[in-house]
Design a protein around this motif. Structure first.
Motif, short mmCIF file in Angstrom:
data_model
loop_
_atom_site.label_atom_id
_atom_site.label_comp_id
_atom_site.label_asym_id
_atom_site.label_seq_id
_atom_site.Cartn_x
_atom_site.Cartn_y
_atom_site.Cartn_z
N ARG A 12 -0.49 16.90 11.60
CA ARG A 12 -1.11 16.00 10.64
C ARG A 12 -0.81 14.56 11.05
N VAL A 13 -1.81 13.71 10.95
CA VAL A 13 -1.64 12.30 11.30
C VAL A 13 -2.03 11.42 10.13
N ARG A 65 0.82 -1.20 0.00
CA ARG A 65 0.00 0.00 0.00
C ARG A 65 0.86 1.26 0.00
N THR A 66 0.51 2.23 -0.83
CA THR A 66 1.25 3.48 -0.92
C THR A 66 0.40 4.70 -0.62
N GLU A 67 -0.92 4.54 -0.59
CA GLU A 67 -1.81 5.66 -0.29
C GLU A 67 -2.34 5.52 1.14
N TRP A 68 -2.26 6.60 1.87
CA TRP A 68 -2.73 6.57 3.25
C TRP A 68 -3.61 7.79 3.51
N THR A 69 -4.50 7.62 4.43
CA THR A 69 -5.34 8.75 4.83
C THR A 69 -4.56 9.65 5.77
N VAL A 70 -4.41 10.90 5.39
CA VAL A 70 -3.74 11.90 6.22
C VAL A 70 -4.76 12.98 6.55
N ARG A 71 -4.88 13.28 7.82
CA ARG A 71 -5.88 14.26 8.26
C ARG A 71 -5.33 15.06 9.44
N GLY A 72 -6.11 16.02 9.86
CA GLY A 72 -5.75 16.80 11.04
C GLY A 72 -6.13 16.08 12.32
N THR A 73 -5.78 16.69 13.42
CA THR A 73 -6.14 16.15 14.72
C THR A 73 -6.48 17.32 15.64
N ASP A 74 -6.68 17.06 16.91
CA ASP A 74 -7.01 18.13 17.86
C ASP A 74 -6.34 17.84 19.20
N ARG A 75 -6.60 18.69 20.15
CA ARG A 75 -5.93 18.57 21.44
C ARG A 75 -6.26 17.25 22.14
N ASP A 76 -7.51 16.83 22.05
CA ASP A 76 -7.91 15.60 22.74
C ASP A 76 -7.23 14.37 22.15
N GLU A 77 -7.05 14.35 20.84
CA GLU A 77 -6.46 13.18 20.20
C GLU A 77 -4.94 13.24 20.17
N TYR A 78 -4.39 14.40 20.43
CA TYR A 78 -2.95 14.57 20.28
C TYR A 78 -2.11 13.55 21.06
N PRO A 79 -2.48 13.13 22.28
CA PRO A 79 -1.66 12.13 22.98
C PRO A 79 -1.40 10.87 22.15
N LYS A 80 -2.36 10.47 21.31
CA LYS A 80 -2.14 9.29 20.47
C LYS A 80 -1.06 9.57 19.43
N ALA A 81 -1.05 10.78 18.89
CA ALA A 81 0.00 11.15 17.95
C ALA A 81 1.35 11.23 18.66
N ILE A 101 -0.89 6.01 12.77
CA ILE A 101 0.33 5.26 12.48
C ILE A 101 1.47 6.17 12.02
N GLY A 102 1.24 7.48 12.01
CA GLY A 102 2.29 8.43 11.64
C GLY A 102 1.83 9.84 11.97
N ALA A 103 2.80 10.74 12.15
CA ALA A 103 2.44 12.13 12.49
C ALA A 103 3.55 13.06 12.05
N THR A 104 3.17 14.31 11.83
CA THR A 104 4.13 15.39 11.61
C THR A 104 3.49 16.70 12.03
N ASN A 105 4.32 17.71 12.23
CA ASN A 105 3.83 19.01 12.67
C ASN A 105 4.80 20.07 12.19
N ASP A 106 4.37 21.31 12.17
CA ASP A 106 5.32 22.40 11.96
C ASP A 106 4.90 23.60 12.80
N PHE A 107 5.90 24.22 13.40
CA PHE A 107 5.71 25.49 14.10
C PHE A 107 6.09 26.62 13.16
N ARG A 108 5.39 27.73 13.22
CA ARG A 108 5.68 28.85 12.35
C ARG A 108 6.62 29.83 13.06
N PHE A 109 7.80 29.99 12.47
CA PHE A 109 8.82 30.85 13.04
C PHE A 109 9.05 32.07 12.16
N GLU A 110 9.65 33.08 12.75
CA GLU A 110 10.27 34.15 11.98
C GLU A 110 11.77 33.94 12.06
N MET A 111 12.40 33.62 10.93
CA MET A 111 13.81 33.27 10.89
C MET A 111 14.58 34.31 10.07
#
Length: 424
Positions: free
Chosen positions: A58-59, A8-24, A71-81
């Motif tokens: 994103r999870v 399998r190469t296609e996966w469902t990627v969606r957002g999450t929220d504060r309540d679900e974040y511990p699983k991520a 089964i996977g997660a990523t995130n980004d913080f917005r910085f001024e660099m």
């Protein structure tokens, strides 16, 4: 348990929220071999997410035994660099991980593709990350753009040269890190604006930098700050801790320096004299230093400074033409660049770059290219520390017009080394 399809190469990627974040967070911790249990990890990262929101987490999910599981997660913080050309919004990619049973099945690719599309849609032209495994991120368009150093020196060899700059109007103060927070914030803001790769530090990121709990000290002292002040206010600081140790020959303690900033040369002298000459110590360790740190030149015997160079910040151009157009250049250059970009197809194409120290213009063109290269190499070269010439010698880009790569390197070059110094 249902075994996922290994093809399998296609996966469902969606957002999450504060309540679900511990699983991520559990997935991220397992992927990165985190030593802390989940509750301690959440205690450390919750304040950042609560301040910045959870909408960029994103999870990737899979149906396992009839239940949707992360089964996977990523995130980004917005910085001024601080970038060539001035401060810019940058997506600081972090919290990347895939559950061990789902590795090498396209989960990370799906997450990266979605994240880049979201960053681009938000109008952010750059992304950056610290890579736990550098081999992973080149294929996603990130290039190793910043080299930094870890360093240590034995105290008997740590004297400064006699002509190190001094200013009798400067004074040194020592105390708890939180006690001098206002001074630290002022110096950091001024220093960050002048150093490529530095991030403007908001209140919750200062909370993180100054966080100091007994369980995180690893036997070291509480975190403290040494501050240098002048008539107009603070001009330098260092955050550090110590560890006491006694051997048969006498005291053998260690000074651990977390970070240092200064805005005038004489402040570096006072900071280093304080750190390098603490009583009852035998060794000083620096966690992060720029490759052109003043200590290299201030030491009486620079050969005694043991330095280990490592790649820190990986950089990506999310908007290639926009990034090239708003950058400053050290020399005039005209080049047609054929760019490939598998994960950000809006960047792929042939771009005409006409630039000088006065400004730059980038346009799509049908002209024959002078150089063909992947977007990851432009990311590596963007901060002016990584030449393209090495990639050309390795056969990782194609120079169609002789001398074009050398001219690009001359225009992109920065004499001051980029430095980030704060893993996010």
């Amino acid at each position: 348990m249902t075994t996922p399809d290994s093809a399998r190469t296609e996966w469902t990627v969606r957002g999450t929220d504060r309540d679900e974040y511990p699983k991520a967070a559990r997935v991220i911790g397992e992927a990165l071999l985190a030593a802390d249990d989940l509750d301690i990890m959440l205690e450390r990262v919750r304040p950042l997410h609560d301040a910045e929101g959870y909408e960029r987490v994103r999870v990737a999910v899979d149906d396992i035994d009839g239940e949707e599981r992360i089964i996977g997660a990523t995130n980004d913080f917005r910085f001024e660099m601080t970038l060539p050309g001035g401060p810019r919004r940058v997506a600081g990619v972090t919290g990347v991980g895939v559950w061990p049973t789902h590795r090498r099945r396209g989960v990370l690719s799906a997450l990266m593709r979605r994240q880049l599309a979201d960053i681009h849609a938000a109008g952010v032209g750059y992304a950056a990350l610290w890579a736990s495994e550098g081999a992973i991120y080149g294929r996603f368009g990130y290039g190793p753009a910043v080299a930094e150093t870890q360093a240590n020196i034995a105290r008997p060899h740590a004297g400064l040269r006699p002509d190190a700059p001094r200013d009798p109007e400067l004074s040194v103060l020592l105390g708890g890190a939180a006690e001098f927070r206002a001074d630290l914030e002022r110096v950091h803001a001024e220093a960050a604006a002048a150093r490529l790769g530095q991030v403007a530090r908001t209140a919750h990121w200062w909370d993180r930098a100054l966080r100091d709990t007994p369980d995180g000290r690893e036997g070291r002292s509480p975190k403290q700050a040494v501050v240098v002040r002048g008539p107009q206010g603070p001009v330098g600081y260092a955050l550090y801790s110590t560890r006491s140790k006694w051997e048969s020959a006498g005291p053998a303690g260690t000074v651990y320096v977390q970070e240092m900033r200064a805005t005038v040369p004489a402040a570096w002298t006072l900071l280093y004299e304080h750190l390098l000459d603490r009583d009852l110590t035998a060794r000083i360790e620096f966690e992060f230093m720029p490759v052109d740190d003043p200590l290299v030149h201030l030491l009486g015997n620079r050969d005694r400074l043991v330095r280990e160079v490592f790649n820190s910040l990986w950089f990506r151009l999310v908007d290639v033409p926009g990034a090239l157009a708003e950058r400053t250049y050290a020399a005039p250059v005209e080049a047609v660049l054929a760019v490939t970009d598998r994960y950000a197809p809006w960047n792929a194409g042939t771009w005409s770059l006409k630039a000088s120290p006065e400004g730059a213009r980038v346009e799509a063109t049908e002209a024959a290219p002078d150089v063909s290269l992947d977007a990851a190499l432009l990311g590596a070269a963007y901060l002016g520390q990584t030449p393209l010439t090495g990639y050309a010698a390795a056969g990782l880009l194609t120079e169609h017009t002789p001398g074009a790569v050398a001219r690009l390197d001359a225009a992109l070059h920065r004499p001051d080394a980029a430095f980030n110094g704060a893993i996010f």
